[in-house]
Design an enzyme around this catalytic site. Structure first.
Site, short mmCIF file in Angstrom:
data_model
loop_
_atom_site.label_atom_id
_atom_site.label_comp_id
_atom_site.label_asym_id
_atom_site.label_seq_id
_atom_site.Cartn_x
_atom_site.Cartn_y
_atom_site.Cartn_z
N ASP A 23 36.09 -21.71 -51.36
CA ASP A 23 37.47 -22.73 -51.32
C ASP A 23 37.87 -23.46 -52.38
O ASP A 23 37.08 -23.56 -53.36
CB ASP A 23 37.05 -23.55 -50.04
N HIS A 61 32.43 -22.98 -53.16
CA HIS A 61 33.71 -23.47 -53.79
C HIS A 61 33.57 -22.92 -55.34
O HIS A 61 32.87 -23.19 -56.25
CB HIS A 61 33.74 -25.12 -53.95
ZN ZN Z 1 38.69 -27.50 -49.28
#
Ligand code: ZN
Length: 371
Positions: A189, A330
């Site tokens: 993400d 991430h």
């Molecule tokens: Zn996020």
């Protein structure tokens, strides 16, 4: 044994490609009390120090207040030797704008008088110290009002270079999916970032695919990387335009976050995402009822945004590996890329195949049919 072959897709599109690949920084922080989502550009000029100082001040002031959400979005543009940066700050209901203008050639900050000798423009707008510009417009910000003047109407002191337009092509590779495989979906993400290139090259070398839930406001800057990622067989998903906390938005604002992101991804890559991961993993009825995209969460959280130790991230990702798991990471921190380089060999050792979310869905569908 049933197999399904994903067919080859040819996507053609046109894009402007003269922009330098600058960095965009994303910082996300969440706890019970507040959510912070920040994206801002690195210009590789003296401006950066000022921008980072301003953001540090905004963040520390925010933390002293009793507010729920801080969001900072940006615009970044270059015309001739001029750089324009705007920061759009929202704290719950309050909005504020910071703007910066800089001359790269002469290494100095720019006022409106430095940019143009057009007396009419200076007289009318020099009281609005807040302005941004791009190839098409100068935008002046005054008490929440925005006034736009076409660049062609202003006599600039710098020469505007024409943006080069070139035709690109992304070939999404065909893949064979076997529902009997043991599979894992790695998902990332908040990207892309300066670390994403290293990550996709590594995954490609290892024969792995992953899914990237990206922010719309980073697409233009990282367009070439995104096309490469798709050509390697990775999937792109929607993670909002600027990481607003989606459950706090009205229907209309939610749809704008999603549609703007869908449109910009399509514009720069030719690809239309089919999946959405809501920011901070928060879900409500506004989200569920106002999108056709499939909502995808996760069942393994590495907490790589919080844990700074690479081995902790590796351990959290691999301690309870199960067929069909979706792992959350991430791609905005170097430690995550280092962790992936340890996670993938463990997956291979245990005979897992890394698939994208759409491939995982297809596999689950085929398995259901086989039962
Ligand atoms: Zn996020």
């Amino acid at each position: 044994m049933k197999k399904i072959i994903f067919s080859i897709l040819l996507l053609f599109f046109i894009s402007g490609c003269s922009q330098k690949q600058n960095k965009i920084i994303t910082e996300i922080e969440k706890n019970e009390q507040y959510k912070i989502g920040i994206t801002y550009p690195i210009t590789n000029t003296k401006l950066d120090k000022k921008i980072e100082e301003d953001i540090d001040n905004i963040v520390s002031n925010f933390k002293e207040k009793n507010k729920e959400e801080l969001n900072i979005d940006y615009v970044f543009n270059e015309i001739g030797s001029y750089i324009s940066v705007g920061l759009f700050i929202s704290e719950d209901e309050n909005n504020e704008i910071y703007t910066y203008a800089y001359d790269v050639k002469n290494n100095k900050n720019l006022s409106l008088e430095d940019i143009t000798d057009d007396i009419d423009i200076i007289e009318e707008y020099s009281s609005s110290t807040l302005f941004t510009f791009d190839n098409e417009y100068f935008t002046f910000y005054d008490d929440n009002k925005q006034i736009q003047i076409p660049v062609s109407d202003i006599n600039l002191k710098t020469k505007i270079e024409k943006k080069e337009v070139k035709k690109e092509e992304v070939i999404i590779p065909s893949k064979i999916i076997d529902p009997n495989d043991k599979v894992i979906a790695l998902t990332f993400d908040d990207g892309p970032s300066i670390y994403t290139e290293e990550l996709i090259e590594y995954l490609n070398k290892e024969g792995c695919n992953a899914t990237f839930f990206i922010l719309g406001n980073k697409v233009e800057m990282y367009q070439e990387l995104l096309r490469k990622s798709l050509s390697y067989g990775n999937e792109l998903g929607n993670h909002s335009y600027n990481h607003k906390w989606l459950i706090k938005l009205t229907e209309q604002d939610f749809e704008e976050q999603i549609n703007k992101t869908q449109n910009i991804i399509k514009e720069y890559t030719g690809y239309t995402p089919k999946i959405l991961r809501p920011t901070y993993g928060s879900l409500n009825n506004t989200i569920k009822e106002n999108t056709d995209l499939d909502i995808v969460l996760w069942n393994v959280d590495t907490m790589d945004w919080k844990y700074k130790n690479v081995d902790t991230i590796v351990k959290r990702a691999t301690k309870n590996l199960k067929d069909g798991n979706i792992i959350l990471m991430h791609d905005i921190k170097l430690r995550t890329i280092k962790a992936v380089k340890k996670i993938v060999p463990i997956l291979k050792e245990q005979r897992f195949t890394c698939v994208t979310i759409s491939e995982l869905k297809e596999i689950n569908f085929l398995r259901d049919k086989m039962q």
